[in-house]
Write an enzyme that holds these catalytic residues in place. Structure first.
Site, PDB file in Angstrom:
ATOM      1  N   HIS A 263     -13.104   0.053   3.233  1.00  0.00           N
ATOM      2  CA  HIS A 263     -13.344  -1.334   2.861  1.00  0.00           C
ATOM      3  C   HIS A 263     -14.550  -1.886   3.627  1.00  0.00           C
ATOM      4  CE1 HIS A 263      -9.534  -1.035   0.899  1.00  0.00           C
ATOM      5  NE2 HIS A 263      -8.846  -0.992   2.026  1.00  0.00           N
TER       6      HIS A 263
ATOM      7  N   ASN B 224       0.854  -1.178   0.000  1.00  0.00           N
ATOM      8  CA  ASN B 224       0.000   0.000   0.000  1.00  0.00           C
ATOM      9  C   ASN B 224       0.895   1.234   0.000  1.00  0.00           C
ATOM     10  OD1 ASN B 224      -1.738   2.157   0.685  1.00  0.00           O
ATOM     11  ND2 ASN B 224      -3.135   0.750   1.716  1.00  0.00           N
ATOM     12  N   PRO B 225       0.766   2.111  -0.987  1.00  0.00           N
ATOM     13  CA  PRO B 225       1.639   3.297  -1.030  1.00  0.00           C
ATOM     14  C   PRO B 225       1.591   4.143   0.238  1.00  0.00           C
ATOM     15  CG  PRO B 225       0.552   3.016  -3.133  1.00  0.00           C
ATOM     16  CD  PRO B 225      -0.072   2.019  -2.197  1.00  0.00           C
TER      17      PRO B 225
END
Length: 300
Positions: A275, A141-142
């Site tokens: 999410h 995940n960046p």
């Protein structure tokens, strides 16, 4: 993690789904019934990763999470692998989530027996007995690279030291989902090359993510954005003959009602509203019951 709308705790809701008694190893044709729609919509073996084959020079890469287009230049083209590494089926795959249910599971040896091991979001690897040591692909995940490593703009040794735990794994980044992801994803590629690391950066294909998003929304799964766990579990169903999920458990209690941390390595809770982990999890249960995958929820 609280009470559901129907008044059941999350543990009771899970028990109603038969989590403790669902049989595994059902007939392969059932798995193929799910694999076929995924193949039709998404074709992970060809499309999941941006390659020179599916994204030639001049191709317009359309970001999946915002209205932005990146034209493939000769320089960018040279960063892509020639073709997908998943063109041949893989016999067995472990997809390792980071759920607290993995803590004290002793699943490490079993996870490592798989021919291919997927991991999520650069997890700590110093829990060998529970999570194993083998990694063939790890998503990143960046936001982790931005927050923990200063977007790799300054000292990069801490990042490199962490990456040694993944050996020669593919490092999968969503470079073309948001514009803020692109630069840090490219810097990750440059950094691993500069330090002569054996791991190699590859990029999620936004066309694949868009198609996969549409597939699950058509299946009435509601979310703001798919988790990386659902992305990789979906891809594994297509790519692998046998798929086993470990550490996929979004609840604060295990099946016995005992408290467990959110992750096997900490209890940092996810950002709300992005999410839909419980809803995704119930889909894994359904897929388990149909033989599409195996969902490991207890000690190994």
């Amino acid at each position: 993690m609280g009470v559901s709308n129907g008044g059941d705790t999350e543990l009771e809701k899970g028990q109603k789904l038969g989590l403790g008694s669902v049989m595994v190893g059902t007939l392969s044709w059932r798995r193929d019934r799910l694999r076929s729609p995924l193949n039709k919509c998404c074709n992970a073996s060809y499309s999941m990763i941006v390659t020179q084959e599916n994204s030639p020079v001049g191709h317009a890469i359309r970001y999946d999470a915002q209205k932005k287009v990146q034209n493939v230049t000769q320089s960018l083209f040279g960063m892509f692998p020639k073709s997908s590494p998943f063109q041949k089926p893989i016999r067995s795959c472990s997809v390792v989530g980071n759920g607290g249910i993995l803590k004290n599971s002793s699943c490490g040896a079993e996870i490592d027996l798989a021919d291919f091991v997927f991991r999520l979001n650069l997890p700590p690897m110093n829990f060998t007995d529970d999570v194993g040591t083998k990694t063939d692909l790890v998503s990143a995940n960046p936001s982790i690279l931005i927050k923990r490593f200063g977007s790799l703009r300054e000292k990069r040794k801490p990042f490199i030291n962490m990456m040694r735990a993944y050996d020669s794994a593919l490092v999968l980044l969503p470079a073309f989902s948001y514009s803020m992801n692109t630069d840090v994803s490219l810097r990750t590629l440059y950094t691993l090359e500069d330090f002569d690391m054996s791991s190699r950066v590859v990029f999620f294909n936004p066309h694949y993510i868009a198609n996969l998003t549409l597939h699950w929304k058509n299946m009435k799964l509601k979310f703001r954005r798919m988790s990386s766990g659902l992305m990789l579990a979906s891809a594994a169903i297509e790519i692998c003959e046998k798929v086993t999920l470990y550490g996929f458990w979004p609840f604060s209690q295990d099946l016995t009602g005992t408290f467990i941390p959110h992750h096997y390595y900490d209890n940092v809770l996810p950002k709300k509203g992005v999410h839909s982990m419980p809803d995704e999890f119930y889909r894994y249960v359904q897929m388990h019951s149909k033989g599409s995958l195996q969902l490991k929820l207890g000690p190994c």
